[in-house]
Design a protein around this motif. Structure first.
Motif, PDB file in Angstrom:
ATOM      1  N   SER A   1      58.672 -20.289 -60.641  1.00 55.45           N
ATOM      2  CA  SER A   1      58.560 -20.755 -62.034  1.00 55.45           C
ATOM      3  C   SER A   1      59.641 -21.786 -62.357  1.00 55.45           C
ATOM      4  O   SER A   1      60.707 -21.806 -61.745  1.00 55.45           O
ATOM      5  N   ARG A   2      59.356 -22.643 -63.327  1.00 52.99           N
ATOM      6  CA  ARG A   2      60.285 -23.692 -63.768  1.00 52.99           C
ATOM      7  C   ARG A   2      60.464 -23.542 -65.279  1.00 52.99           C
ATOM      8  O   ARG A   2      59.574 -23.899 -66.051  1.00 52.99           O
ATOM      9  N   THR A   3      61.614 -23.014 -65.688  1.00 51.75           N
ATOM     10  CA  THR A   3      61.810 -22.625 -67.082  1.00 51.75           C
ATOM     11  C   THR A   3      63.016 -23.317 -67.684  1.00 51.75           C
ATOM     12  O   THR A   3      64.091 -23.358 -67.068  1.00 51.75           O
ATOM     13  N   GLY A   4      62.847 -23.860 -68.882  1.00 52.20           N
ATOM     14  CA  GLY A   4      63.946 -24.423 -69.644  1.00 52.20           C
ATOM     15  C   GLY A   4      64.450 -23.411 -70.652  1.00 52.20           C
ATOM     16  O   GLY A   4      63.648 -22.761 -71.332  1.00 52.20           O
ATOM     17  N   LEU A   5      65.761 -23.255 -70.731  1.00 57.97           N
ATOM     18  CA  LEU A   5      66.384 -22.308 -71.664  1.00 57.97           C
ATOM     19  C   LEU A   5      66.992 -23.110 -72.804  1.00 57.97           C
ATOM     20  O   LEU A   5      67.860 -23.958 -72.576  1.00 57.97           O
ATOM     21  N   VAL A   6      66.529 -22.878 -74.032  1.00 61.09           N
ATOM     22  CA  VAL A   6      66.974 -23.672 -75.176  1.00 61.09           C
ATOM     23  C   VAL A   6      67.433 -22.766 -76.313  1.00 61.09           C
ATOM     24  O   VAL A   6      67.144 -21.576 -76.333  1.00 61.09           O
ATOM     25  N   GLY A   7      68.123 -23.368 -77.273  1.00 63.54           N
ATOM     26  CA  GLY A   7      68.587 -22.637 -78.445  1.00 63.54           C
ATOM     27  C   GLY A   7      69.848 -23.273 -78.981  1.00 63.54           C
ATOM     28  O   GLY A   7      70.524 -24.031 -78.276  1.00 63.54           O
ATOM     29  N   PRO A   8      70.191 -22.983 -80.238  1.00 66.03           N
ATOM     30  CA  PRO A   8      71.391 -23.570 -80.838  1.00 66.03           C
ATOM     31  C   PRO A   8      72.652 -23.127 -80.095  1.00 66.03           C
ATOM     32  O   PRO A   8      72.657 -22.101 -79.411  1.00 66.03           O
ATOM     33  N   ASN A   9      73.725 -23.921 -80.243  1.00 66.20           N
ATOM     34  CA  ASN A   9      75.010 -23.527 -79.668  1.00 66.20           C
ATOM     35  C   ASN A   9      75.414 -22.160 -80.216  1.00 66.20           C
ATOM     36  O   ASN A   9      75.317 -21.909 -81.418  1.00 66.20           O
TER      37      ASN A   9
ATOM     38  N   ILE B   1      59.235 -22.925 -71.642  1.00 63.40           N
ATOM     39  CA  ILE B   1      60.482 -22.924 -72.400  1.00 63.40           C
ATOM     40  C   ILE B   1      60.755 -21.505 -72.895  1.00 63.40           C
ATOM     41  O   ILE B   1      59.854 -20.843 -73.422  1.00 63.40           O
ATOM     42  N   VAL B   2      61.986 -21.051 -72.705  1.00 66.16           N
ATOM     43  CA  VAL B   2      62.434 -19.785 -73.280  1.00 66.16           C
ATOM     44  C   VAL B   2      63.489 -20.121 -74.327  1.00 66.16           C
ATOM     45  O   VAL B   2      64.521 -20.715 -74.001  1.00 66.16           O
ATOM     46  N   GLU B   3      63.209 -19.761 -75.582  1.00 69.70           N
ATOM     47  CA  GLU B   3      64.109 -20.082 -76.686  1.00 69.70           C
ATOM     48  C   GLU B   3      64.916 -18.853 -77.084  1.00 69.70           C
ATOM     49  O   GLU B   3      64.365 -17.775 -77.305  1.00 69.70           O
ATOM     50  N   VAL B   4      66.240 -19.031 -77.150  1.00 69.40           N
ATOM     51  CA  VAL B   4      67.129 -17.983 -77.655  1.00 69.40           C
ATOM     52  C   VAL B   4      67.561 -18.414 -79.054  1.00 69.40           C
ATOM     53  O   VAL B   4      68.323 -19.374 -79.209  1.00 69.40           O
ATOM     54  N   ALA B   5      67.051 -17.737 -80.069  1.00 70.81           N
ATOM     55  CA  ALA B   5      67.354 -18.122 -81.459  1.00 70.81           C
ATOM     56  C   ALA B   5      66.928 -17.000 -82.387  1.00 70.81           C
ATOM     57  O   ALA B   5      66.018 -16.221 -82.082  1.00 70.81           O
ATOM     58  N   ASN B   6      67.596 -16.930 -83.539  1.00 67.94           N
ATOM     59  CA  ASN B   6      67.219 -15.955 -84.576  1.00 67.94           C
ATOM     60  C   ASN B   6      67.165 -14.525 -84.047  1.00 67.94           C
ATOM     61  O   ASN B   6      66.242 -13.762 -84.346  1.00 67.94           O
ATOM     62  N   PHE B   7      68.138 -14.189 -83.184  1.00 66.87           N
ATOM     63  CA  PHE B   7      68.326 -12.823 -82.674  1.00 66.87           C
ATOM     64  C   PHE B   7      67.192 -12.353 -81.769  1.00 66.87           C
ATOM     65  O   PHE B   7      67.012 -11.152 -81.577  1.00 66.87           O
TER      66      PHE B   7
END
Length: 545
Positions: free
Chosen positions: A28-36, A229-235
């Motif tokens: 798999s090819r996954t981008g990890l995103v989210g605010p600082n 894309i895997v987003e880390v945000a809003n808990f």
């Protein structure tokens, strides 16, 4: 391959995510995103075992090799560049030694049972060695180093002789050469030039078969590599199937749907609560009232996550300069090395920069891009030739070196106040708000800031002055995608002139109208967009987006 199930993690009182799950599947090819600060680095550290989740569990398939590249490269000393890269595959090299010992042992006489046991151990070790890519380890290490810009002539240079940016490349080469089953990359394109970024894209696409999880502030790089894309945000942690552009659109669609659902729920709750308020005192409606009270108590309220404030800023209208902003005549530069040798950078550079041009200065690492900008910004003298600024030209210069010149003891507010001594508090706060320093953030001391925050402070100090020629050397380094978009929008609307070095192709593609390429000590001019330049020099790049 790796499963994170219902994980919860908080640092002190700050909850990063709770009861969140996602998987890293083979290939798999996954981008990890989210605010600082949302928890991206924590995800990496949980996967590598450097941190434990507060709740939930992480499971990993047996014999899974994980390679992690972070911005903290640690100490490097006592080895050559190539040896340092090979040292990252120490376990593979130990397997090679073990195989050699077993091969030697096979030549000695032993009984059948001992030989059978030895052959079994040998088969297992050989399978593991092949799995780790041991048979082409030397070739792979050299190929990766060369691809990242460190050629055979520098393989044997001591790592201590490389600058911080080049050490980052060596550290990246160590992880790529390891050829792990799961590759974790935290901002791998920082400190890479365009050629090295293109090589890395091709290596990940064609030579790497494992799973990839990465963060990157380079939008083009993300779009070309990832399919999820895997987003880390809003808990929480949310997955999106697609590249970064798809994620942005889908995220906005999901938010609109959530807002619509929230609106409908609020309307329904308002009607129920109105009914309860009107008939609560009537005995004839007691059963209905109680039923509706129970009904709304059971409803799970839809919560709207706090939306990141979208900030936009505009440059103050700069004073008008003459039509010819800058004229270069046969510029040349020779640096003297510490051992007294002369290092020619470029020669015979001539050209004219016209008012409102937005020009990208491009070329491979070491070609002299930063040196040319230093000369034009008045930071160093040319060795040959001359340059002349046009009438009424005011220069604002940004470089990574400027980050080191900030006074670490001062606050963000004091730093800008020094540049704008006559401005009132509101003006300074508005400027800093535009650079993502809202409220009490202006009281942060420079010494506590990240690289991206320092970059934003320096950019703010430049914008505090009425300049009409911006000379920008890697202004996008350390900036996240959101900050880059804010800066890009502002530069597009800037009515002055811009000379910029940046390795962010998306940024250049949407900004520049001319390109100066420094190639083998000479400068070539392309009177067209960055896309036009790519079509002439990198045809595959120019047509791939």
């Amino acid at each position: 391959m790796i499963h994170l199930s219902n994980i919860t993690r908080q640092h002190g009182s700050q909850v990063l995510f709770r009861d969140s799950s996602f998987q890293i599947l083979p290939g798999s090819r996954t981008g990890l995103v989210g605010p600082n600060g949302a928890g991206k680095t924590t995800i990496f550290r949980i996967i590598t075992g450097e941190e434990e989740p507060d709740g939930g569990e992480i499971t990993c398939a047996k014999r899974t090799t994980i390679g992690y590249f972070s911005q903290d490269v640690g100490d490097m000393s006592g080895r050559s560049a190539l040896d340092e890269v090979m040292a990252g595959s120490a376990a593979t090299m130990q397997l090679a030694e073990e195989l050699q010992r077993m091969e030697s042992a096979m030549c000695d006489p032993m009984d059948d049972d001992a030989m059978a046991a030895l052959l079994e151990r040998y088969g297992i070790a050989q399978e593991e060695y092949e799995h780790r890519g041991g048979y082409d380890l030397d070739t792979r290490a050299q190929s990766v180093l060369t691809g990242l810009g460190i050629g055979p002539d520098r393989y044997n240079h001591p790592v201590e002789s490389f600058s911080g940016g080049w050490k980052m490349r060596i550290a990246l080469a160590k992880i790529l050469t390891l050829n792990p089953d799961v590759l974790l990359l935290d901002e791998p394109t920082n400190h890479l030039d365009v050629e090295s970024i293109i090589w890395l894209e091709e290596w990940l696409a064609n030579d790497f078969d494992g799973a990839l999880l990465m963060t990157s502030h380079d939008r083009d790089f993300m779009n070309r590599i990832v399919s999820r894309i895997v987003e880390v945000a809003n808990f929480t942690i949310t997955s999106y199937s697609g590249d970064y552009d798809f994620y942005e659109k889908e995220r906005d669609i999901r938010r609109e749907q959530l807002l619509a659902s929230h609106r409908r729920q609020q309307e329904m709750l308002a009607k129920e609560e109105d009914f309860i308020a009107r008939f609560a005192a009537r005995a004839s409606h007691a059963a209905q009232v109680q039923s509706r009270v129970k009904k709304i108590d059971k409803i799970e309220r839809i919560e709207i996550p706090a939306e990141e404030k979208t900030v936009r800023f505009k440059f103050s209208e700069p004073p008008r300069s003459g039509d010819d902003v800058l004229v270069m005549e046969n510029l040349g530069k020779i640096w003297e090395t510490p051992d007294g040798h002369e290092h020619p950078v470029f020669s015979g550079v001539s050209g004219v920069v016209r008012r409102q041009n937005k020009i990208a200065v491009v070329g491979v690492n070491g070609a002299g891009k930063s040196t040319l900008l230093k000369i034009l910004a008045g930071q160093t003298e040319p060795t040959a030739g001359s340059y002349n600024l046009g009438a009424n030209v005011e220069v604002g210069y940004f470089s990574q070196h400027a980050l080191e010149l900030l006074d670490p003891r001062k606050t963000v507010f004091e730093t800008i106040q020094d540049v704008m001594p006559l401005a009132n508090i509101g003006v300074i706060r508005n400027l800093l708000g535009a650079f993502l320093f809202p409220g009490d953030a202006v009281e942060k001391r420079i010494e506590s800031l990240s690289g991206g925050e320092k970059s934003r402070v320096v950019l703010a100090t430049i914008l505090a002055r009425p300049v009409n020629l911006l000379v920008l050397d890697e202004p996008t380094n350390h900036l996240d995608i959101r900050s880059r978009e804010i800066l890009l929008d502002a530069l597009k609307e800037f009515s002055g002139t811009v000379l910029i070095v940046s390795h962010d192709r998306h940024f250049l593609r949407l900004l520049v109208d001319r390109v100066f390429e420094i190639d083998h000590g000479q400068m070539l001019t392309y009177d067209g967009t960055y896309e036009y330049y790519l079509s002439k020099t990198h045809p595959a790049e120019g047509t791939s987006n």
